[in-house]
Design a protein around this motif. Structure first.
Motif, short mmCIF file in Angstrom:
data_model
loop_
_atom_site.label_atom_id
_atom_site.label_comp_id
_atom_site.label_asym_id
_atom_site.label_seq_id
_atom_site.Cartn_x
_atom_site.Cartn_y
_atom_site.Cartn_z
N THR A 63 31.28 42.17 33.78
CA THR A 63 31.19 40.72 33.21
C THR A 63 32.75 39.94 33.28
N GLN A 64 32.05 39.78 34.62
CA GLN A 64 33.28 38.88 35.57
C GLN A 64 33.06 37.65 35.43
N THR A 65 34.20 36.66 34.64
CA THR A 65 33.60 35.40 34.65
C THR A 65 34.35 34.14 35.73
N ARG A 66 34.81 34.95 36.80
CA ARG A 66 36.10 33.86 37.17
C ARG A 66 35.02 33.92 39.40
N ARG A 67 35.54 33.45 39.89
CA ARG A 67 35.26 33.78 41.00
C ARG A 67 36.16 33.95 42.19
N ALA A 68 37.66 33.86 41.57
CA ALA A 68 39.23 34.27 41.84
C ALA A 68 39.73 34.25 41.37
N TYR A 69 41.09 34.97 41.73
CA TYR A 69 42.07 34.88 40.15
C TYR A 69 43.30 35.30 41.47
N PRO A 70 44.07 33.75 40.81
CA PRO A 70 45.80 33.71 41.34
C PRO A 70 46.36 34.97 40.29
#
Length: 80
Positions: A25-32
């Motif tokens: 369910t990944q919605t972003r390429r990277a996260y802080p």
């Protein structure tokens, strides 16, 4: 424009981050990664998967805060 950014708490383990943020369910390429409201670094799937491949039993249970400190806050393609 969004008013708040999605982030991952620094206490989350590598295994949990891979499952929850970078699974099917990944919605972003990277996260802080945040600790007490401060950014410790950024993580992406490739960075976390590499940690997992290097030593799955040891790194899977480590927190993102520990991993980022060990890596000098380099996490994937992002440099601070």
């Amino acid at each position: 424009m969004t008013t708040s950014a999605d982030s991952i708490d620094a206490g989350v383990t590598v295994a949990d981050a891979l499952e929850k943020y970078f699974g099917g369910t990944q919605t972003r390429r990277a996260y802080p990664v945040l600790q007490d409201g401060a950014v410790l670094g950024m993580v992406d799937r490739m960075f976390l998967q590499q940690l997992w491949r290097d030593d799955p039993e040891f790194k899977a249970g480590r927190s993102l805060a520990d991993v980022l400190r060990q890596q000098g806050q380099h996490a994937g393609p992002f440099q601070f």
